[in-house]
Design a protein around this motif. Structure first.
Motif, PDB file in Angstrom:
ATOM      1  N   ARG A   6    -115.580 -47.658-120.784  1.00 49.05           N
ATOM      2  CA  ARG A   6    -115.610 -48.333-119.474  1.00 49.05           C
ATOM      3  C   ARG A   6    -114.780 -49.621-119.448  1.00 49.05           C
ATOM      4  O   ARG A   6    -114.616 -50.228-118.405  1.00 49.05           O
ATOM      5  CB  ARG A   6    -117.053 -48.671-119.090  1.00 49.05           C
ATOM      6  CG  ARG A   6    -117.883 -47.434-118.784  1.00 49.05           C
ATOM      7  CD  ARG A   6    -119.272 -47.833-118.340  1.00 49.05           C
ATOM      8  NE  ARG A   6    -120.092 -46.686-118.002  1.00 49.05           N
ATOM      9  CZ  ARG A   6    -120.021 -46.026-116.855  1.00 49.05           C
ATOM     10  NH1 ARG A   6    -119.144 -46.394-115.939  1.00 49.05           N
ATOM     11  NH2 ARG A   6    -120.809 -44.998-116.619  1.00 49.05           N
ATOM     12  N   GLU A   7    -114.306 -50.033-120.620  1.00 52.01           N
ATOM     13  CA  GLU A   7    -113.543 -51.284-120.653  1.00 52.01           C
ATOM     14  C   GLU A   7    -112.160 -51.089-120.032  1.00 52.01           C
ATOM     15  O   GLU A   7    -111.725 -49.971-119.791  1.00 52.01           O
ATOM     16  CB  GLU A   7    -113.440 -51.772-122.102  1.00 52.01           C
ATOM     17  CG  GLU A   7    -114.792 -52.294-122.605  1.00 52.01           C
ATOM     18  CD  GLU A   7    -114.807 -52.546-124.094  1.00 52.01           C
ATOM     19  OE1 GLU A   7    -113.727 -52.814-124.648  1.00 52.01           O
ATOM     20  OE2 GLU A   7    -115.903 -52.464-124.697  1.00 52.01           O
ATOM     21  N   SER A   8    -111.479 -52.207-119.815  1.00 48.28           N
ATOM     22  CA  SER A   8    -110.170 -52.144-119.160  1.00 48.28           C
ATOM     23  C   SER A   8    -109.069 -52.005-120.216  1.00 48.28           C
ATOM     24  O   SER A   8    -108.943 -52.848-121.106  1.00 48.28           O
ATOM     25  CB  SER A   8    -109.980 -53.423-118.344  1.00 48.28           C
ATOM     26  OG  SER A   8    -108.682 -53.435-117.838  1.00 48.28           O
ATOM     27  N   TYR A   9    -108.322 -50.911-120.130  1.00 45.01           N
ATOM     28  CA  TYR A   9    -107.229 -50.670-121.075  1.00 45.01           C
ATOM     29  C   TYR A   9    -105.939 -50.394-120.304  1.00 45.01           C
ATOM     30  O   TYR A   9    -105.964 -50.004-119.141  1.00 45.01           O
ATOM     31  CB  TYR A   9    -107.523 -49.450-121.952  1.00 45.01           C
ATOM     32  CG  TYR A   9    -108.801 -49.537-122.754  1.00 45.01           C
ATOM     33  CD1 TYR A   9    -108.900 -50.385-123.859  1.00 45.01           C
ATOM     34  CD2 TYR A   9    -109.911 -48.749-122.426  1.00 45.01           C
ATOM     35  CE1 TYR A   9    -110.070 -50.451-124.610  1.00 45.01           C
ATOM     36  CE2 TYR A   9    -111.087 -48.806-123.170  1.00 45.01           C
ATOM     37  CZ  TYR A   9    -111.164 -49.661-124.261  1.00 45.01           C
ATOM     38  OH  TYR A   9    -112.316 -49.728-124.990  1.00 45.01           O
ATOM     39  N   GLU A  10    -104.846 -50.552-121.030  1.00 42.18           N
ATOM     40  CA  GLU A  10    -103.529 -50.282-120.444  1.00 42.18           C
ATOM     41  C   GLU A  10    -103.324 -48.773-120.242  1.00 42.18           C
ATOM     42  O   GLU A  10    -102.670 -48.340-119.320  1.00 42.18           O
ATOM     43  CB  GLU A  10    -102.500 -50.777-121.463  1.00 42.18           C
ATOM     44  CG  GLU A  10    -101.257 -51.383-120.883  1.00 42.18           C
ATOM     45  CD  GLU A  10    -100.416 -51.943-122.035  1.00 42.18           C
ATOM     46  OE1 GLU A  10     -99.780 -51.140-122.735  1.00 42.18           O
ATOM     47  OE2 GLU A  10    -100.444 -53.170-122.230  1.00 42.18           O
ATOM     48  N   ASP A  11    -103.879 -47.973-121.181  1.00 42.27           N
ATOM     49  CA  ASP A  11    -103.530 -46.546-121.185  1.00 42.27           C
ATOM     50  C   ASP A  11    -104.708 -45.604-120.920  1.00 42.27           C
ATOM     51  O   ASP A  11    -104.549 -44.391-120.943  1.00 42.27           O
ATOM     52  CB  ASP A  11    -102.879 -46.176-122.529  1.00 42.27           C
ATOM     53  CG  ASP A  11    -103.819 -46.412-123.713  1.00 42.27           C
ATOM     54  OD1 ASP A  11    -104.875 -47.047-123.516  1.00 42.27           O
ATOM     55  OD2 ASP A  11    -103.498 -45.963-124.834  1.00 42.27           O
ATOM     56  N   PHE A  12    -105.910 -46.160-120.700  1.00 41.10           N
ATOM     57  CA  PHE A  12    -107.071 -45.286-120.460  1.00 41.10           C
ATOM     58  C   PHE A  12    -107.942 -45.866-119.344  1.00 41.10           C
ATOM     59  O   PHE A  12    -108.205 -47.059-119.313  1.00 41.10           O
ATOM     60  CB  PHE A  12    -107.909 -45.137-121.734  1.00 41.10           C
ATOM     61  CG  PHE A  12    -109.073 -44.183-121.567  1.00 41.10           C
ATOM     62  CD1 PHE A  12    -108.915 -42.827-121.818  1.00 41.10           C
ATOM     63  CD2 PHE A  12    -110.315 -44.626-121.109  1.00 41.10           C
ATOM     64  CE1 PHE A  12    -109.976 -41.931-121.637  1.00 41.10           C
ATOM     65  CE2 PHE A  12    -111.379 -43.745-120.928  1.00 41.10           C
ATOM     66  CZ  PHE A  12    -111.206 -42.397-121.191  1.00 41.10           C
ATOM     67  N   GLU A  13    -108.386 -44.975-118.446  1.00 45.26           N
ATOM     68  CA  GLU A  13    -109.254 -45.437-117.346  1.00 45.26           C
ATOM     69  C   GLU A  13    -110.311 -44.368-117.074  1.00 45.26           C
ATOM     70  O   GLU A  13    -110.002 -43.171-117.081  1.00 45.26           O
ATOM     71  CB  GLU A  13    -108.394 -45.650-116.088  1.00 45.26           C
ATOM     72  CG  GLU A  13    -109.186 -46.146-114.894  1.00 45.26           C
ATOM     73  CD  GLU A  13    -108.357 -46.181-113.595  1.00 45.26           C
ATOM     74  OE1 GLU A  13    -108.922 -46.573-112.568  1.00 45.26           O
ATOM     75  OE2 GLU A  13    -107.155 -45.794-113.620  1.00 45.26           O
ATOM     76  N   PHE A  14    -111.542 -44.805-116.865  1.00 47.83           N
ATOM     77  CA  PHE A  14    -112.593 -43.876-116.448  1.00 47.83           C
ATOM     78  C   PHE A  14    -112.985 -44.214-115.011  1.00 47.83           C
ATOM     79  O   PHE A  14    -113.338 -45.348-114.710  1.00 47.83           O
ATOM     80  CB  PHE A  14    -113.824 -43.980-117.363  1.00 47.83           C
ATOM     81  CG  PHE A  14    -114.834 -42.891-117.075  1.00 47.83           C
ATOM     82  CD1 PHE A  14    -114.783 -41.681-117.757  1.00 47.83           C
ATOM     83  CD2 PHE A  14    -115.798 -43.052-116.079  1.00 47.83           C
ATOM     84  CE1 PHE A  14    -115.682 -40.656-117.467  1.00 47.83           C
ATOM     85  CE2 PHE A  14    -116.704 -42.030-115.784  1.00 47.83           C
ATOM     86  CZ  PHE A  14    -116.642 -40.831-116.481  1.00 47.83           C
ATOM     87  N   VAL A  15    -112.906 -43.224-114.119  1.00 52.39           N
ATOM     88  CA  VAL A  15    -113.261 -43.442-112.703  1.00 52.39           C
ATOM     89  C   VAL A  15    -114.606 -42.776-112.453  1.00 52.39           C
ATOM     90  O   VAL A  15    -114.727 -41.551-112.509  1.00 52.39           O
ATOM     91  CB  VAL A  15    -112.179 -42.845-111.762  1.00 52.39           C
ATOM     92  CG1 VAL A  15    -112.526 -43.111-110.306  1.00 52.39           C
ATOM     93  CG2 VAL A  15    -110.804 -43.405-112.106  1.00 52.39           C
ATOM     94  N   ASP A  16    -115.607 -43.592-112.182  1.00 48.32           N
ATOM     95  CA  ASP A  16    -116.975 -43.098-111.967  1.00 48.32           C
ATOM     96  C   ASP A  16    -117.123 -42.377-110.637  1.00 48.32           C
ATOM     97  O   ASP A  16    -116.864 -42.954-109.584  1.00 48.32           O
ATOM     98  CB  ASP A  16    -117.930 -44.306-111.914  1.00 48.32           C
ATOM     99  CG  ASP A  16    -118.749 -44.386-113.186  1.00 48.32           C
ATOM    100  OD1 ASP A  16    -119.117 -43.314-113.695  1.00 48.32           O
ATOM    101  OD2 ASP A  16    -118.996 -45.507-113.662  1.00 48.32           O
ATOM    102  N   VAL A  17    -117.527 -41.124-110.653  1.00 47.81           N
ATOM    103  CA  VAL A  17    -117.911 -40.435-109.407  1.00 47.81           C
ATOM    104  C   VAL A  17    -119.237 -39.738-109.718  1.00 47.81           C
ATOM    105  O   VAL A  17    -119.285 -38.550-110.034  1.00 47.81           O
ATOM    106  CB  VAL A  17    -116.842 -39.415-108.948  1.00 47.81           C
ATOM    107  CG1 VAL A  17    -117.208 -38.836-107.585  1.00 47.81           C
ATOM    108  CG2 VAL A  17    -115.462 -40.043-108.872  1.00 47.81           C
ATOM    109  N   ASN A  18    -120.291 -40.511-109.696  1.00 44.50           N
ATOM    110  CA  ASN A  18    -121.609 -39.991-110.076  1.00 44.50           C
ATOM    111  C   ASN A  18    -122.431 -39.574-108.863  1.00 44.50           C
ATOM    112  O   ASN A  18    -122.162 -40.002-107.741  1.00 44.50           O
ATOM    113  CB  ASN A  18    -122.384 -41.064-110.853  1.00 44.50           C
ATOM    114  CG  ASN A  18    -121.889 -41.172-112.294  1.00 44.50           C
ATOM    115  OD1 ASN A  18    -121.704 -40.166-112.965  1.00 44.50           O
ATOM    116  ND2 ASN A  18    -121.643 -42.387-112.748  1.00 44.50           N
TER     117      ASN A  18
END
Length: 747
Positions: free
Chosen positions: A490-502
């Protein structure tokens, strides 16, 4: 349930699904549903049809006639011309038969084909096509007459006739053994068996048992990845397929026969294996162990100085691999997870070997075009796909190379691995590079994993991860997943993102709502996930189009990719492709519709079969050279750049392999699919700038660490996971151990 017969004409199609299933309304008003494989449903609209089946209640469409058999009642010649002879349309066939009569038209096609030029709609080009196709068709007529009493459809007849066009006396051969038809692509045991039984063959016929045995073995091995099977499992499969009970004596007799002719091998522990798979894995076992004993005498006296002069800094594990090869080892398995520096180590190994061997004696290879290109870019040595090497040196006993590096080895099945190793000189140095955390190969065997388990040859495992910067997390996240741990996603990265759609309060809702209401909520959640995916598409589309406009086809195809665990369902590849096509390719100049699918000019597509196809090199196509036959492989990614409506053909350019392939309209459904979204199994060995992965409990059955690890490591610059955090976390914890029954492990 009472079997009934229904006769009518299809008025309109209400629904068309995967694999030929459709629901339609007859002109008399009855609703019908079932599966029709023979041609596109659209081609039998308005035709008179006879259906056998029964009425049942469909929850959405009401009272529906579920057919088990569909027969088109048409003028036989009309059906042949329309479905089999290239160059005839429905309208043209009907008009010609009406004008000349069936007998008259046959006479013209046989003896005076030029006469057709007088007919509106037939020009020289089309006439040539008709003439060539009719020549082929004439020989089918006898076959058609022989097979027609057994209810063989026009498409099946075409398939048989095309495959047997160079066979002497095909009717006699089929009569003697109907199961020879299983040698034809797309005709499995079940279709051949149906025909054989209609021809009066006994259910306990030796040939029938033998053919069924091949089918069960092939299904268990090729489809499920095993290279051997317990005898009890084989016999159980035969019971199920042939609907017998305890015919062990029949099976034993057939098995003894197959073993004596050398097509099946019985091993210890009552296991059986198809001979070609047994031979492949036995060869690999012997080959790896023999190479492991060989000493090349070493290469560089002062390795320390050599490494200091090179610009590559090596860690302890990487250095161990270099020392091993430098000491004179003839084979090395270099196994490493994502981000552990396999490429850097490979490059150093090849530079060490380059001190003795000329650059042209060193070859690197991989299964996919993109992996082969990548290894060439990172090492600076020549590279090719495994298949192109095998084709290029088909006539020679061995490759002319003293060093061969094989990359992405986890993807290579037993048969192909054995073919490749047989071609490598016994004196050559072989380096086998792979990542055993990835999915196992498509096809039988699990060579890389088995070799590591058995320690057949020297192995170095790279586990230390090298990060480019603190902001880059793809490799760290992938490696946590590999270990069955939930990463800090869940942290902020340059190359990875998780988008929550729960789904809010899902577990509470589960207690309160009916299954139907929950299904609606799930569907709504899937649609929200698609909306988020589309936002990512919109952000990237301009850069993607820029590449396409500048004819950077390879860069366009590998720029943005949606990867999903499954093919079916709202978040499956089939549906996502339809959605994404509207964004990537909304207003095509030309398109072709086939079985509910639409192929548009400039679509991203993927080839779905291993088959010889009519093709050209890109340069040869441009220069108008003659085409030749070339093996085109499942998973090759291309651009549909030309549609010939008159000729009913489409052309696809595959940039990684530098090849142009032509497809007839009727081949589209079986050989091609859109590739804006692909399943994780399809993208093994590939690499994309941006990867987007939907994550939902609807795919839970497919979720495991190997699958998610493979998907995330396909991303080069950016990976975006969109969906339910609970589904993602449970997938990260679900460690799937690939258990395959293999000859290597038995040996």
């Amino acid at each position: 349930m009472k079997r009934e017969t229904l006769i009518g004409q299809i008025d309109r199609i209400l629904f068309e699904g995967e694999e030929g299933f459709f629901i339609a309304v007859l002109k008399t008003g009855e609703k019908i549903s079932g599966t029709y494989y023979e041609s596109d449903i659209a081609t039998i609209k308005d035709s008179a049809i006879t259906l056998t089946g029964y009425f049942e209640e469909h929850k959405k469409y009401g009272k529906t006639f579920k057919f088990e058999h569909l027969k088109v009642n048409q003028n036989e010649l009309f059906f042949f011309l329309n479905k089999i002879i290239k160059g005839f349309t429905k309208k043209l066939s009907a008009e010609l038969i009406e004008h000349f009569s069936a007998e008259g038209l046959i006479e013209i096609l046989d003896n005076d084909i030029e006469k057709l030029l007088e007919f509106k709609g037939i020009k020289e080009k089309r006439l040539k096509k008709i003439q060539a196709s009719w020549k082929q068709f004439r020989s089918m007529r006898r076959l058609g007459e022989f097979l027609s009493p057994f209810d063989v459809s026009a498409t099946l007849l075409t398939t048989i006739a095309t495959a047997m066009k160079n066979v002497d006396e095909p009717c006699t051969k089929i009569k003697e053994n109907p199961y020879i038809l299983t040698n034809i692509n797309s005709i499995g045991f079940k279709r051949a068996d149906e025909l054989a039984l209609k021809m009066g063959l006994s259910k306990e016929d030796e040939g029938r048992i033998s053919s069924a045995m091949d089918y069960v073995l092939l299904n268990y091995c090729e489809s499920q990845g095993n290279s051997c099977i317990a005898k009890s499992v084989l016999f159980g499969g035969l019971d199920e397929l042939l609907m017998f009970e305890h015919k062990q004596n029949l099976y034993e007799a057939a098995l003894v026969e197959r073993v004596s002719e050398g097509s099946i091998v019985i091993m210890k522990n009552e296991r059986v294996s198809p001979a070609r798979l047994y031979d492949a894995e036995k060869f690999l076992y012997d080959d790896f162990t023999a190479r492991a004993k060989q000493d090349n005498g070493g290469f560089i006296k002062d390795l320390e100085s050599f490494l200091q002069e090179s610009d590559l800094a090596l860690g302890a594990q990487q250095r161990e691999a270099v020392e091993m090869i430098n000491s004179g080892k003839s084979i090395l398995f270099l196994v490493g997870y994502a981000g552990t520096g396999k490429s850097t180590t490979s490059r150093t190994l090849l530079e060490v070997l380059n001190t003795r061997y000329d650059k042209k004696e060193i070859m690197t290879c991989a299964l996919s075009g993109i992996a082969s290109q990548r290894i060439s870019d990172t090492t600076g040595f020549e590279s090719a796909t495994i298949q192109s090497l095998l084709i290029k040196y088909e006539e020679q006993d061995t490759f002319p190379y003293s060093v061969v590096l094989i990359d992405e080895a986890s993807m290579i099945n037993s048969s192909l691995f054995a073919r490749l190793m047989r071609k490598i000189s016994k004196k050559a140095v072989v380096i086998i590079v792979g990542d055993d955390a990835q999915l196992p190969p498509i096809g039988a065997g699990n060579v890389l994993s088995d070799t590591l388990t058995l320690k057949l040859a020297p192995i170095v495992k790279l586990t230390k991860i090298y990060r480019q910067s603190e902001e880059q997390a793809i490799t760290l996240i992938a490696n946590d997943i590999r270990k069955g741990e939930v990463p800090h996603y869940r942290e902020s990265y340059e190359d990875f993102e998780f988008v929550d759609v729960n789904i809010a309060n899902y577990y509470a809702l589960k207690q309160q709502l009916s299954a139907e209401a929950l299904k609606d909520i799930r569907e709504e959640n899937s649609q929200q996930i698609i909306t988020e995916i589309v936002h990512r598409v919109v952000e990237s589309i301009e850069k993607a189009r820029y590449r396409l406009k500048n004819k950077q086809i390879k860069e366009y195809l590998n720029y943005f990719q949606v990867i999903t665990p499954m093919k079916g369902g709202t978040l499956g590849a089939t549906n996502l492709n339809k959605v994404l096509q509207e964004y990537f390719n909304p207003n095509p100049k030309v398109c072709v519709k086939r079985s509910g699918l639409e192929f548009r000019l400039m679509d991203k597509v993927v080839h779905t079969k291993n088959e010889n196809m009519t093709s050209w090199s890109a340069e040869g196509f441009k220069m108008g050279e003659d085409a030749n036959q070339r093996r085109i492989f499942n998973g090759m990614s291309g651009l549909l750049f030309k549609i010939e409506e008159e000729e009913e053909q489409v052309f696809v350019f595959y940039p990684n392999e530098d090849v142009v392939v032509v497809y007839e309209y009727e081949e589209l459904k079986s050989h091609l699919m859109l590739s804006y979204a692909l399943t994780i199994h399809k993208v093994q060995g590939m690499e994309y700038d941006i990867v987007v992965i939907p994550m939902s409990f609807t795919h839970f059955i497919m979720h495991n660490t190997k699958l998610i690890y493979t998907a995330i490591t396909r991303a080069k610059h950016r990976c975006i996971v969109v969906g339910e955090s609970g589904a993602f976390e449970s997938a990260c914890r679900r460690q799937e151990v690939t258990k395959r029954d293999t000859v290597l492990l038995e040996l």
